[in-house]
Scaffold this motif. Sequence first.
Motif, PDB file in Angstrom:
ATOM      1  N   LEU A 177     -43.602 -14.658  35.368  1.00 48.67           N
ATOM      2  CA  LEU A 177     -43.498 -15.572  36.457  1.00 48.67           C
ATOM      3  C   LEU A 177     -44.419 -15.162  37.377  1.00 48.67           C
ATOM      4  O   LEU A 177     -44.608 -15.541  38.277  1.00 48.67           O
ATOM      5  N   ALA A 178     -45.325 -13.919  37.239  1.00 50.64           N
ATOM      6  CA  ALA A 178     -46.242 -13.524  38.289  1.00 50.64           C
ATOM      7  C   ALA A 178     -47.221 -14.675  38.567  1.00 50.64           C
ATOM      8  O   ALA A 178     -47.663 -15.448  37.828  1.00 50.64           O
ATOM      9  N   GLY A 179     -47.649 -14.924  39.978  1.00 55.81           N
ATOM     10  CA  GLY A 179     -48.526 -15.857  40.411  1.00 55.81           C
ATOM     11  C   GLY A 179     -47.563 -17.109  40.742  1.00 55.81           C
ATOM     12  O   GLY A 179     -48.343 -17.776  41.334  1.00 55.81           O
ATOM     13  N   LEU A 180     -46.662 -17.278  40.625  1.00 51.47           N
ATOM     14  CA  LEU A 180     -45.945 -18.397  40.922  1.00 51.47           C
ATOM     15  C   LEU A 180     -45.245 -18.013  42.445  1.00 51.47           C
ATOM     16  O   LEU A 180     -44.576 -16.897  42.702  1.00 51.47           O
ATOM     17  N   THR A 181     -45.205 -19.106  43.415  1.00 50.32           N
ATOM     18  CA  THR A 181     -44.574 -18.985  44.617  1.00 50.32           C
ATOM     19  C   THR A 181     -43.414 -20.085  44.532  1.00 50.32           C
ATOM     20  O   THR A 181     -43.425 -21.129  44.165  1.00 50.32           O
ATOM     21  N   VAL A 182     -42.030 -19.268  45.158  1.00 46.57           N
ATOM     22  CA  VAL A 182     -40.878 -20.231  45.105  1.00 46.57           C
ATOM     23  C   VAL A 182     -40.466 -20.038  46.449  1.00 46.57           C
ATOM     24  O   VAL A 182     -40.328 -19.080  46.930  1.00 46.57           O
ATOM     25  N   LEU A 183     -40.036 -21.333  47.051  1.00 45.43           N
ATOM     26  CA  LEU A 183     -39.496 -21.527  48.129  1.00 45.43           C
ATOM     27  C   LEU A 183     -37.787 -21.520  48.083  1.00 45.43           C
ATOM     28  O   LEU A 183     -37.326 -22.603  47.546  1.00 45.43           O
ATOM     29  N   ASP A 184     -37.175 -20.585  48.533  1.00 44.76           N
ATOM     30  CA  ASP A 184     -35.587 -20.402  48.555  1.00 44.76           C
ATOM     31  C   ASP A 184     -35.168 -21.126  49.539  1.00 44.76           C
ATOM     32  O   ASP A 184     -34.892 -20.180  50.646  1.00 44.76           O
ATOM     33  N   PHE A 223     -38.465 -11.676  37.526  1.00 42.48           N
ATOM     34  CA  PHE A 223     -39.529 -11.840  36.579  1.00 42.48           C
ATOM     35  C   PHE A 223     -40.736 -12.128  37.242  1.00 42.48           C
ATOM     36  O   PHE A 223     -41.573 -12.534  36.316  1.00 42.48           O
ATOM     37  N   GLY A 224     -40.982 -11.796  38.537  1.00 44.21           N
ATOM     38  CA  GLY A 224     -42.375 -11.717  39.078  1.00 44.21           C
ATOM     39  C   GLY A 224     -42.857 -12.622  40.038  1.00 44.21           C
ATOM     40  O   GLY A 224     -43.861 -12.611  40.633  1.00 44.21           O
ATOM     41  N   ALA A 225     -42.154 -13.682  40.274  1.00 36.41           N
ATOM     42  CA  ALA A 225     -42.377 -15.027  41.236  1.00 36.41           C
ATOM     43  C   ALA A 225     -42.190 -13.927  42.562  1.00 36.41           C
ATOM     44  O   ALA A 225     -41.696 -13.105  42.958  1.00 36.41           O
ATOM     45  N   ASP A 226     -43.065 -14.810  43.472  1.00 34.01           N
ATOM     46  CA  ASP A 226     -43.050 -14.376  44.822  1.00 34.01           C
ATOM     47  C   ASP A 226     -42.133 -15.431  45.533  1.00 34.01           C
ATOM     48  O   ASP A 226     -42.375 -16.717  45.900  1.00 34.01           O
ATOM     49  N   VAL A 227     -40.842 -14.910  45.727  1.00 33.70           N
ATOM     50  CA  VAL A 227     -39.841 -15.661  46.287  1.00 33.70           C
ATOM     51  C   VAL A 227     -39.898 -15.583  47.731  1.00 33.70           C
ATOM     52  O   VAL A 227     -39.566 -14.413  48.350  1.00 33.70           O
ATOM     53  N   ILE A 228     -39.985 -16.645  48.504  1.00 34.92           N
ATOM     54  CA  ILE A 228     -40.010 -16.673  50.064  1.00 34.92           C
ATOM     55  C   ILE A 228     -38.642 -17.493  50.247  1.00 34.92           C
ATOM     56  O   ILE A 228     -38.437 -18.729  50.028  1.00 34.92           O
ATOM     57  N   LYS A 229     -37.814 -16.768  50.967  1.00 39.53           N
ATOM     58  CA  LYS A 229     -36.591 -17.125  51.605  1.00 39.53           C
ATOM     59  C   LYS A 229     -36.779 -17.743  53.034  1.00 39.53           C
ATOM     60  O   LYS A 229     -37.283 -16.989  53.646  1.00 39.53           O
ATOM     61  N   VAL A 230     -36.447 -19.138  53.151  1.00 35.43           N
ATOM     62  CA  VAL A 230     -36.616 -19.768  54.204  1.00 35.43           C
ATOM     63  C   VAL A 230     -35.418 -19.855  54.944  1.00 35.43           C
ATOM     64  O   VAL A 230     -34.509 -20.592  54.360  1.00 35.43           O
ATOM     65  N   GLU A 231     -35.439 -19.227  56.043  1.00 36.56           N
ATOM     66  CA  GLU A 231     -33.848 -19.188  56.769  1.00 36.56           C
ATOM     67  C   GLU A 231     -33.853 -19.617  58.102  1.00 36.56           C
ATOM     68  O   GLU A 231     -35.069 -19.588  58.708  1.00 36.56           O
ATOM     69  N   PRO A 232     -32.970 -20.065  58.905  1.00 32.68           N
ATOM     70  CA  PRO A 232     -32.972 -20.388  59.978  1.00 32.68           C
ATOM     71  C   PRO A 232     -32.844 -19.132  60.877  1.00 32.68           C
ATOM     72  O   PRO A 232     -32.548 -18.097  60.708  1.00 32.68           O
ATOM     73  N   PRO A 233     -33.682 -19.395  62.129  1.00 26.88           N
ATOM     74  CA  PRO A 233     -33.793 -18.012  62.885  1.00 26.88           C
ATOM     75  C   PRO A 233     -32.260 -17.542  63.381  1.00 26.88           C
ATOM     76  O   PRO A 233     -31.360 -18.532  63.544  1.00 26.88           O
ATOM     77  N   GLY A 234     -32.165 -16.237  63.789  1.00 25.22           N
ATOM     78  CA  GLY A 234     -31.116 -15.775  63.971  1.00 25.22           C
ATOM     79  C   GLY A 234     -30.120 -15.067  63.062  1.00 25.22           C
ATOM     80  O   GLY A 234     -30.563 -14.055  62.560  1.00 25.22           O
ATOM     81  N   ARG A 241     -38.779  -6.530  37.351  1.00 29.86           N
ATOM     82  CA  ARG A 241     -39.025  -5.553  38.093  1.00 29.86           C
ATOM     83  C   ARG A 241     -37.839  -4.750  38.938  1.00 29.86           C
ATOM     84  O   ARG A 241     -36.836  -5.366  39.112  1.00 29.86           O
ATOM     85  N   PRO A 242     -38.137  -3.729  39.292  1.00 32.27           N
ATOM     86  CA  PRO A 242     -37.162  -2.814  40.064  1.00 32.27           C
ATOM     87  C   PRO A 242     -36.677  -3.644  41.175  1.00 32.27           C
ATOM     88  O   PRO A 242     -37.377  -4.374  42.081  1.00 32.27           O
ATOM     89  N   ALA A 243     -35.238  -3.459  41.541  1.00 34.55           N
ATOM     90  CA  ALA A 243     -34.634  -4.390  42.541  1.00 34.55           C
ATOM     91  C   ALA A 243     -34.801  -3.671  43.838  1.00 34.55           C
ATOM     92  O   ALA A 243     -34.367  -2.489  43.848  1.00 34.55           O
ATOM     93  N   GLY A 244     -35.667  -4.205  44.618  1.00 34.44           N
ATOM     94  CA  GLY A 244     -35.922  -3.689  46.029  1.00 34.44           C
ATOM     95  C   GLY A 244     -34.938  -4.048  46.926  1.00 34.44           C
ATOM     96  O   GLY A 244     -33.862  -4.550  46.752  1.00 34.44           O
TER      97      GLY A 244
END
Length: 408
Positions: free
Chosen positions: A13-20, A37-48, A372-375
Motif C-alpha cells: 500500500l506504499a504510495g497511498l494517502t489515507v485520511l483517518d 502495510f505502507g499507506a501514509d495515514v494522516i489522522k485528522v483530529e480536532p485541536p486540543g 512495517r515496524p510499529a512506531g
Amino acid sequence: MSDDTPLDAELPLAGLTVLDVSSFIAAPAAATVLGDFGADVIKVEPPGSGDPHRNSFQNPNYPRADVNFVWQLDGRNKRSVALDLKHADGRACFDRLVSRADVMIVNFPAPVRERLRLRWEDVAPVNPRLIYASLTGYGETGPDRDMPGFDVNAYFGRAGILDAQRTEDGPPGFSLPAQGDRCAAMTIVAAILMGLRRRDRTGQGGWVGTSLYANGVWSNGTLAQAALVGAFVEPRPPRTRPRNALANIYRTRDDRWVQLTLVREDKGWERLCRALDRADLPADPRFATRDARRANSAALVAILDAAFAAQDWAHWRRVLRAHEVTFGVVERLQELPRDEQARHAGIIAETTSPSVPYTINNPVRLGFARPRPAGAPPAVGQHTGQILREIGLSDAEIAALRAAGAAD
C-alpha cells in the motif's frame, strides 16, 4: 512459508494517502492496518485533546497500566494534523488534503457528518477519485441510522450475540472491550481494497462502508441464519449438563481449563477414551452412541471432570496430542507475552516505542511483505506543520492558522 522468502521492495500500500477522520476504535483500527502495510495515514483530529480514544486506556473496564497501551495499538504508523473543521480556514486546509488523498475513513453519526460536511456528497466534488469509507453503528439508512453505536450495543447486543450466550435462568452475556470493533475494522479494510480495485479499472472513486450491526450479525451468522427460517437455540444449560459433553471445558489438577472440541465424534470419542485410559467407556450403553452421550451428558461430564482433575495441564497437553484428540487450552492473557506460538505466528510484534516495546500485529499475513515496524503513535498535531507544508502552505500561513485557532 519460509522466513527467507524474498520480499517485495515496497509494501503493497506504499504510495497511498489515507485520511483517518474518525474516533475511538473500529475505523481508526482499519486505518492502522492500512498504515502497517505502507499507506501514509494522516489522522485528522480536532485541536486540543484530539481523538477521545487517546484516553481510553483510563477506561475502568480496561486493565490498569502506567503507559498508554491502547493508543500504541490504534495510533501507530500515523501522522497527526490538528484542524478545526468548523473554522473556514481549517476547512480549506482539510479540502486540500482531501484533494490529494486516496482514501478517507469516517465514523461519525450521520447528523455529525452532515453538520461538518463530511458526507460522500460533500467531498466527492473535491476529489472524484477518492475512496470514501464510512462506518456506522446500525447502517446508513433506516429508522436507527442516527443512533450512536458502539460494539457493545450494536455489534454484540443488537446482533443477538449476548442473548445467545445466556444460560438457563440467567441474564444475557457480556462483551469484552473492542472485540467487535476489531472485527469490523477488517471489514472496512476489505471494502476499501475493493473500492481501490474498482478505481484501478475505472478511474472512479466511490463510497464503501459497513456497520457494527452488520458485522455482529455476520459474526453470529449461523444462529442468525437459523432465525431466518424460524429456528432458535435455547439458552445454554450449565457446564455440568451440556448439550454435548465432548464440546465442553474441564479443569485440570493445576487449575487450567481444557477445551474439548470433538467435531468428528465417530473418530474422536474412542481416541479420547484411550487418552483417558478408559477403554471401558465406549462399551458403556450410556455412551455407546452419539445420541446416548447427549442423553447422558451429565453422567459423562462427571466422569470427565474426575479424569481431568487427576492430572496437570502439561500431562493432558502431551497425552491428548499423542492420541490426536482435538483440544485447546483456555489461555490466560498473562501468558500471551511468553507464548512461543504467538511470536512464530507474528501475532506479537516489536515496536520502536520505548514505553510499549511490543504490540499486537494485525491478522493479515502476506508471503511477499511484512508489516512495517510499529512506531510510536503521534501526539495531537505533531505533524501539523509538516503536513500543511506538503499541501503548499508557507510557514507564515501556518502560523496564522494557529493564531486563529484553525490549526494546532
